[in-house]
Design a protein around this motif. Sequence first.
Motif, PDB file in Angstrom:
ATOM      1  N   UNK A  32       0.800  -1.222   0.000  1.00 56.64           N
ATOM      2  CA  UNK A  32       0.000   0.000   0.000  1.00 56.64           C
ATOM      3  C   UNK A  32       0.836   1.277   0.000  1.00 56.64           C
ATOM      4  N   UNK A  33       2.136   1.163  -0.114  1.00 61.28           N
ATOM      5  CA  UNK A  33       3.033   2.308   0.040  1.00 61.28           C
ATOM      6  C   UNK A  33       2.704   3.465  -0.897  1.00 61.28           C
ATOM      7  N   UNK A  34       2.222   3.188  -2.103  1.00 63.02           N
ATOM      8  CA  UNK A  34       1.956   4.270  -3.063  1.00 63.02           C
ATOM      9  C   UNK A  34       0.493   4.717  -3.086  1.00 63.02           C
ATOM     10  N   UNK A  35      -0.301   4.285  -2.109  1.00 60.13           N
ATOM     11  CA  UNK A  35      -1.704   4.706  -2.028  1.00 60.13           C
ATOM     12  C   UNK A  35      -1.832   5.761  -0.932  1.00 60.13           C
ATOM     13  N   UNK A  36      -2.336   6.922  -1.300  1.00 57.99           N
ATOM     14  CA  UNK A  36      -2.520   8.010  -0.338  1.00 57.99           C
ATOM     15  C   UNK A  36      -3.884   7.846   0.321  1.00 57.99           C
ATOM     16  N   UNK A  37      -3.886   7.239   1.494  1.00 56.34           N
ATOM     17  CA  UNK A  37      -5.143   6.968   2.201  1.00 56.34           C
ATOM     18  C   UNK A  37      -5.908   8.254   2.511  1.00 56.34           C
ATOM     19  N   UNK A  38      -5.193   9.344   2.749  1.00 54.88           N
ATOM     20  CA  UNK A  38      -5.858  10.604   3.083  1.00 54.88           C
ATOM     21  C   UNK A  38      -6.628  11.177   1.890  1.00 54.88           C
ATOM     22  N   UNK A  39      -6.326  10.724   0.683  1.00 57.23           N
ATOM     23  CA  UNK A  39      -7.014  11.222  -0.507  1.00 57.23           C
ATOM     24  C   UNK A  39      -8.203  10.344  -0.900  1.00 57.23           C
ATOM     25  N   UNK A  40      -8.415   9.251  -0.195  1.00 58.61           N
ATOM     26  CA  UNK A  40      -9.521   8.359  -0.535  1.00 58.61           C
ATOM     27  C   UNK A  40     -10.836   8.913  -0.013  1.00 58.61           C
ATOM     28  N   UNK A  41     -11.886   8.670  -0.761  1.00 60.90           N
ATOM     29  CA  UNK A  41     -13.224   9.110  -0.359  1.00 60.90           C
ATOM     30  C   UNK A  41     -13.866   8.032   0.513  1.00 60.90           C
ATOM     31  N   UNK A  42     -14.407   8.460   1.649  1.00 62.80           N
ATOM     32  CA  UNK A  42     -15.092   7.540   2.546  1.00 62.80           C
ATOM     33  C   UNK A  42     -16.484   7.256   1.984  1.00 62.80           C
ATOM     34  N   UNK A  43     -16.834   5.984   1.946  1.00 60.63           N
ATOM     35  CA  UNK A  43     -18.192   5.604   1.526  1.00 60.63           C
ATOM     36  C   UNK A  43     -19.165   6.072   2.605  1.00 60.63           C
ATOM     37  N   UNK A  44     -20.342   6.510   2.227  1.00 60.57           N
ATOM     38  CA  UNK A  44     -21.309   6.895   3.256  1.00 60.57           C
ATOM     39  C   UNK A  44     -21.796   5.664   4.018  1.00 60.57           C
ATOM     40  N   UNK A  45     -22.106   5.869   5.274  1.00 57.80           N
ATOM     41  CA  UNK A  45     -22.709   4.797   6.073  1.00 57.80           C
ATOM     42  C   UNK A  45     -24.105   4.524   5.521  1.00 57.80           C
TER      43      UNK A  45
END
Length: 111
Positions: A85-98
Amino acid sequence: MTEEFLMRLDEGMLEYFRDIAQEMTERFGVSHAEAVARINERYGDTEIGPYPDVMGHEMPEFWAYGLYYRPDAQGRLPSGDEDADADIDESALEVRPAPPADSSAWTLPRS
């Protein structure tokens, strides 16, 4: 069906889905009720085989990420493996709505 999950699960898969919910609460800070609702929304109508169902070939965190985030522009999601996962920017991912508040996916009281 259990009191929390909408799908029929043997003891092994029940523990596995509980592990997925725990990953979501620990990694993303959602309540247990929300984690269970996210699982129910996605898998509630799915026939799950006995442990180890095909899902069991991935670690619970793999499924937790897919239930919480939408894939990035390249269609990738974190897997829980730091090296992969080193090249995936988790902070840029969109959270799915609950799931919506009136959804039958909510089987546990919200805290």
